[in-house]
Write a protein that holds these residues in place. Structure first.
Motif, PDB file in Angstrom:
ATOM      1  N   ALA A  88     -30.973 -28.225 -22.081  1.00 15.63           N
ATOM      2  CA  ALA A  88     -30.886 -26.997 -22.873  1.00 15.63           C
ATOM      3  C   ALA A  88     -29.657 -26.174 -22.484  1.00 15.63           C
ATOM      4  O   ALA A  88     -29.050 -25.508 -23.328  1.00 15.63           O
ATOM      5  CB  ALA A  88     -32.161 -26.169 -22.692  1.00 15.63           C
ATOM      6  N   ARG A  89     -29.289 -26.196 -21.207  1.00 14.23           N
ATOM      7  CA  ARG A  89     -28.117 -25.456 -20.734  1.00 14.23           C
ATOM      8  C   ARG A  89     -26.833 -25.997 -21.347  1.00 14.23           C
ATOM      9  O   ARG A  89     -25.897 -25.248 -21.607  1.00 14.23           O
ATOM     10  CB  ARG A  89     -28.017 -25.558 -19.211  1.00 14.23           C
ATOM     11  N   PHE A  90     -26.776 -27.324 -21.519  1.00 17.00           N
ATOM     12  CA  PHE A  90     -25.560 -27.976 -22.001  1.00 17.00           C
ATOM     13  C   PHE A  90     -25.900 -28.808 -23.230  1.00 17.00           C
ATOM     14  O   PHE A  90     -25.822 -30.030 -23.208  1.00 17.00           O
ATOM     15  CB  PHE A  90     -24.960 -28.859 -20.899  1.00 17.00           C
ATOM     16  N   GLU A  91     -26.293 -28.128 -24.285  1.00 19.90           N
ATOM     17  CA  GLU A  91     -26.804 -28.764 -25.491  1.00 19.90           C
ATOM     18  C   GLU A  91     -25.871 -29.875 -25.979  1.00 19.90           C
ATOM     19  O   GLU A  91     -24.712 -29.636 -26.304  1.00 19.90           O
ATOM     20  CB  GLU A  91     -26.971 -27.726 -26.595  1.00 19.90           C
ATOM     21  N   GLY A  92     -26.388 -31.118 -25.986  1.00 24.21           N
ATOM     22  CA  GLY A  92     -25.627 -32.248 -26.493  1.00 24.21           C
ATOM     23  C   GLY A  92     -24.587 -32.798 -25.537  1.00 24.21           C
ATOM     24  O   GLY A  92     -23.924 -33.789 -25.845  1.00 24.21           O
ATOM     25  N   GLU A  93     -24.425 -32.185 -24.357  1.00 25.94           N
ATOM     26  CA  GLU A  93     -23.376 -32.601 -23.429  1.00 25.94           C
ATOM     27  C   GLU A  93     -23.920 -33.318 -22.193  1.00 25.94           C
ATOM     28  O   GLU A  93     -23.157 -33.771 -21.347  1.00 25.94           O
ATOM     29  CB  GLU A  93     -22.568 -31.377 -22.969  1.00 25.94           C
ATOM     30  N   VAL A  94     -25.249 -33.384 -22.067  1.00 25.74           N
ATOM     31  CA  VAL A  94     -25.831 -34.052 -20.897  1.00 25.74           C
ATOM     32  C   VAL A  94     -25.909 -35.548 -21.194  1.00 25.74           C
ATOM     33  O   VAL A  94     -26.901 -36.059 -21.705  1.00 25.74           O
ATOM     34  CB  VAL A  94     -27.223 -33.486 -20.545  1.00 25.74           C
ATOM     35  N   THR A  95     -24.813 -36.236 -20.896  1.00 24.56           N
ATOM     36  CA  THR A  95     -24.735 -37.683 -21.070  1.00 24.56           C
ATOM     37  C   THR A  95     -24.808 -38.349 -19.698  1.00 24.56           C
ATOM     38  O   THR A  95     -24.558 -37.695 -18.676  1.00 24.56           O
ATOM     39  CB  THR A  95     -23.420 -38.069 -21.746  1.00 24.56           C
ATOM     40  N   PRO A  96     -25.135 -39.636 -19.651  1.00 25.79           N
ATOM     41  CA  PRO A  96     -25.132 -40.327 -18.353  1.00 25.79           C
ATOM     42  C   PRO A  96     -23.786 -40.214 -17.638  1.00 25.79           C
ATOM     43  O   PRO A  96     -23.738 -40.090 -16.415  1.00 25.79           O
ATOM     44  CB  PRO A  96     -25.466 -41.775 -18.723  1.00 25.79           C
ATOM     45  N   GLU A  97     -22.678 -40.251 -18.410  1.00 19.99           N
ATOM     46  CA  GLU A  97     -21.342 -40.158 -17.799  1.00 19.99           C
ATOM     47  C   GLU A  97     -21.127 -38.793 -17.159  1.00 19.99           C
ATOM     48  O   GLU A  97     -20.645 -38.689 -16.022  1.00 19.99           O
ATOM     49  CB  GLU A  97     -20.260 -40.432 -18.852  1.00 19.99           C
ATOM     50  N   ASN A  98     -21.480 -37.725 -17.887  1.00 22.37           N
ATOM     51  CA  ASN A  98     -21.305 -36.377 -17.337  1.00 22.37           C
ATOM     52  C   ASN A  98     -22.248 -36.138 -16.158  1.00 22.37           C
ATOM     53  O   ASN A  98     -21.878 -35.473 -15.179  1.00 22.37           O
ATOM     54  CB  ASN A  98     -21.557 -35.329 -18.422  1.00 22.37           C
TER      55      ASN A  98
ATOM     56  N   SER B 142     -19.986 -22.874 -15.807  1.00 22.60           N
ATOM     57  CA  SER B 142     -19.759 -24.124 -16.538  1.00 22.60           C
ATOM     58  C   SER B 142     -20.513 -24.134 -17.865  1.00 22.60           C
ATOM     59  O   SER B 142     -19.976 -24.586 -18.886  1.00 22.60           O
ATOM     60  CB  SER B 142     -20.146 -25.330 -15.678  1.00 22.60           C
ATOM     61  N   SER B 143     -21.744 -23.616 -17.895  1.00 23.01           N
ATOM     62  CA  SER B 143     -22.481 -23.578 -19.160  1.00 23.01           C
ATOM     63  C   SER B 143     -21.845 -22.588 -20.131  1.00 23.01           C
ATOM     64  O   SER B 143     -21.821 -22.828 -21.343  1.00 23.01           O
ATOM     65  CB  SER B 143     -23.955 -23.243 -18.926  1.00 23.01           C
ATOM     66  N   ALA B 144     -21.272 -21.481 -19.613  1.00 25.90           N
ATOM     67  CA  ALA B 144     -20.570 -20.517 -20.480  1.00 25.90           C
ATOM     68  C   ALA B 144     -19.319 -21.148 -21.090  1.00 25.90           C
ATOM     69  O   ALA B 144     -19.017 -20.942 -22.270  1.00 25.90           O
ATOM     70  CB  ALA B 144     -20.203 -19.268 -19.684  1.00 25.90           C
ATOM     71  N   LEU B 145     -18.582 -21.925 -20.304  1.00 27.50           N
ATOM     72  CA  LEU B 145     -17.384 -22.603 -20.820  1.00 27.50           C
ATOM     73  C   LEU B 145     -17.753 -23.604 -21.911  1.00 27.50           C
ATOM     74  O   LEU B 145     -17.055 -23.716 -22.928  1.00 27.50           O
ATOM     75  CB  LEU B 145     -16.652 -23.318 -19.680  1.00 27.50           C
TER      76      LEU B 145
END
Length: 214
Positions: free
Chosen positions: A105-115, A143-146
């Motif tokens: 939820a903090r990083f909507e759509g950005e929490v990938t295995p690579e990240n 980081s979540s704000a960016l």
């Protein structure tokens, strides 16, 4: 101390709000760690229940089962938080405990295995049972704000790696300065002075960069 609870398959499925058939499917896909066996009976515990609730939450957020399996593997092989936050090392940073769905939820759509792997390699994230621990609330918030401003998380993490190397060099400079004129015991007391110098110099550097930008 909380007593460890165990569940038969039917009870676990009911508590997780899924069918026994779905639970078997998740187990076959290796989304769940193996249960404890007692003869022909499989016993599940609160770790399995938390994982099932996480799977449901991530599915609701649009993650695929393949993606969830990769994330689960990364969580299971993540560094223990005790390795990242030394119990005897004083710190001004506040660790933050998160469930996998809270991180998503903090990083909507950005929490990938690579990240996730990059953040764990940097030492930003560690695991503690079914929880993820970020070593610094300030870094998590920034980081979540960016990311909310439209900067991809992968680029934030790459920048964080570069900043880490410069910060290590600055910390080394200050530690050497203090140890030439004081003692190692003085470092915690003088630490706020070092932070103030770095913050002021960074502020001035940003001023110069902004003036130089057409």
């Amino acid at each position: 101390m909380t007593e460890k609870r165990e569940y038969r398959m039917e009870e676990l499925a009911r508590l997780a709000g899924i069918t026994v058939r779905t639970l078997r499917f998740y187990r076959e896909r290796k989304l769940l760690p193996p249960p404890r066996r007692e003869g022909r009976i499989a016993w599940y515990d609160d770790h399995h229940l938390a994982r099932l609730r996480t799977i449901s939450a991530l599915l609701e957020r649009g993650h695929t089962l393949n993606g969830i399996a990769e994330l689960a593997e990364a969580f299971d092989h993540g560094r223990d938080v005790a390795d990242l936050i030394g119990a005897d090392t004083p710190t001004e940073e506040e660790p933050v405990r998160l469930t996998p769905e809270e991180l998503a939820a903090r990083f909507e759509g950005e929490v990938t295995p690579e990240n996730l792997a990059a953040a764990m390699e940097l030492g930003y994230l560690g695991t503690d049972g079914d929880e993820i621990v970020h070593i610094s609330r300030r870094l998590l918030d920034v980081s979540s704000a960016l990311v909310r401003e439209g900067i991809p998380l992968a680029e934030v993490l790459r920048a964080g790696k570069e900043v880490r190397s410069h910060a290590d060099a600055l910390a080394g400079l200050f530690a050497d300065l203090v140890l030439r004129h004081a003692t190692e015991q003085d470092l915690p007391r003088l630490r706020p002075l070092a932070r103030s110098v770095v913050e002021a110099e960074l502020s001035l550097a940003l001023d110069r960069r902004m003036r130089a930008t057409p």
